[in-house]
Design an enzyme around this catalytic site. Sequence first.
Site, PDB file in Angstrom:
ATOM      1  NE  ARG A 177      15.758 -46.634 -11.841  1.00  0.00           N
ATOM      2  CZ  ARG A 177      16.542 -46.507 -10.789  1.00  0.00           C
ATOM      3  NH1 ARG A 177      17.842 -46.743 -10.887  1.00  0.00           N
ATOM      4  NH2 ARG A 177      16.043 -46.161  -9.620  1.00  0.00           N
ATOM      5  CE  LYS A 206       7.191 -49.904  -4.422  1.00  0.00           C
ATOM      6  NZ  LYS A 206       8.407 -49.122  -4.131  1.00  0.00           N
TER       7      LYS A 206
END
Length: 488
Positions: free
Chosen positions: A340, A266
């Site tokens: 997820r 990120k």
Amino acid sequence: MLAIRLLAEPDRLDTVAQPVRPAEADDAPAAPVPTAVALPDGVAEEAAALAPAARLTGRAGETRMQLRPGRTPGRLLLLGVGAGDEAGWRVAGAALARAAKDETHVTVALPAEASPAAARGLVEGLLLASYRFRLTDAGDAPALTGVDVLVADPAGYTSAVEVARTTARMTRLARDLTNTPSSVKNPEWFAGQVAAAVGDRPDLHLRVRGPQELAAEGFGGVLAVGNGSANGPRLVELDWRPAGARTHVVLVGKGITFDTGGISVKPVPAMKLMRKDMAGAAAVVAATLGAAALRLPVRVTTLAPLAENMLSGSAFRPGDVVRHHGGVTSETTNSDAEGRLVLADAISYAVQQLAPDLLVDLATLTGANAVALGKRTAALYSENDRLAAEVLAAVDAAGEAAWRMPLPADYVEHLGSELADLHSSPDRGAGSVMAALFLREFTGDLRDRWLHIDMSAPSWAEGDDAELTRGATGWGVRSMLRWLATLA
């Protein structure tokens, strides 16, 4: 937390809060509401004169403080309560906590017609808005330590206030867990906090799986995400199993204790608040502890898959294929879509091993949630209209916000992969929707009894706002407890 007492008559009158509601006619001024317990002579009359002079509207959360030197009480606080419903009193309680933060004690008089729900809203607002997180004991303690609530019949409000106390305590626990810096908080630490909260209660069952057990049982998603960190992953399984429960709910919460994005690293601005990436796990753990504290006759099992998504030579790579619990494989081309992967393991385990009646997961899953719905509203997904409506009603009653989003059938083809059963992060836009569709693939026979909430944006507040304080909000604890209570 603040010490809150229900009293039929005051025994301390330093500062008194008098409720004010909007006028019924457009051209009339707001006016104080007659209280169930009489206040000292002159207070009601002074409040009636002050409200129009101060141009109060009576909207929930509006406050005006009036000094009364040499008299009792010494300070009179006019407090807008809006329509006087639970939501209005929650906002009013939050405003009272802030307006009286420099006082040591406040007495608030409820109107005669105030319902137990109004008292619940007041107490929740007071306790949540007075929350402050400190990692150490440094700093001045808050001045306000006690609030007395005056009602004609305290016994009629006791249950509602106790529920409010428990709800606020569990929300504050979720805030504490989420606010804790990742230099302290890792998967092992989080599991230890849950163990400490459970203590020796015989009606709560806790199992914590470490890396070896996760490997032996095939939790490949949790292991893949946690493999890049020196702090190994965990799976917390917490079970509230009351006698006679006829409904079994499994709650799953994403627990990434810090998220660098892994090899798909990120940018710094997106990474600095990633200690909050386990807010879903914090919420479902706190909700389960709350269900036990309230003795709700619903069996609740919480699964919190915990991992640090770190960047190292052992981190999983874009293009890797992950074998999840139960054998389904997924290809990932973005290691920053890690949430997820751990949720898929937990959902698959719940479906195959726990056989619940209902399955709900909460996750700080995507930034796309905020693009669609802003900072205060979570995205809710379910194929079950009744389940979605019931959870949305609970969210609204709790004072939180969610909006139901679609699960388009024609998007499912984008989950196809040449390497694996599924592609976990296809670059097709609609990020929150695609993540939900991926998770749905692991729900098996529970597909029509599953609900997913993407609550990344509302899990954090940039500043004080009503009952929220800057930092972690504990989003989902209040909503889940409301919903579980309806199942009971």
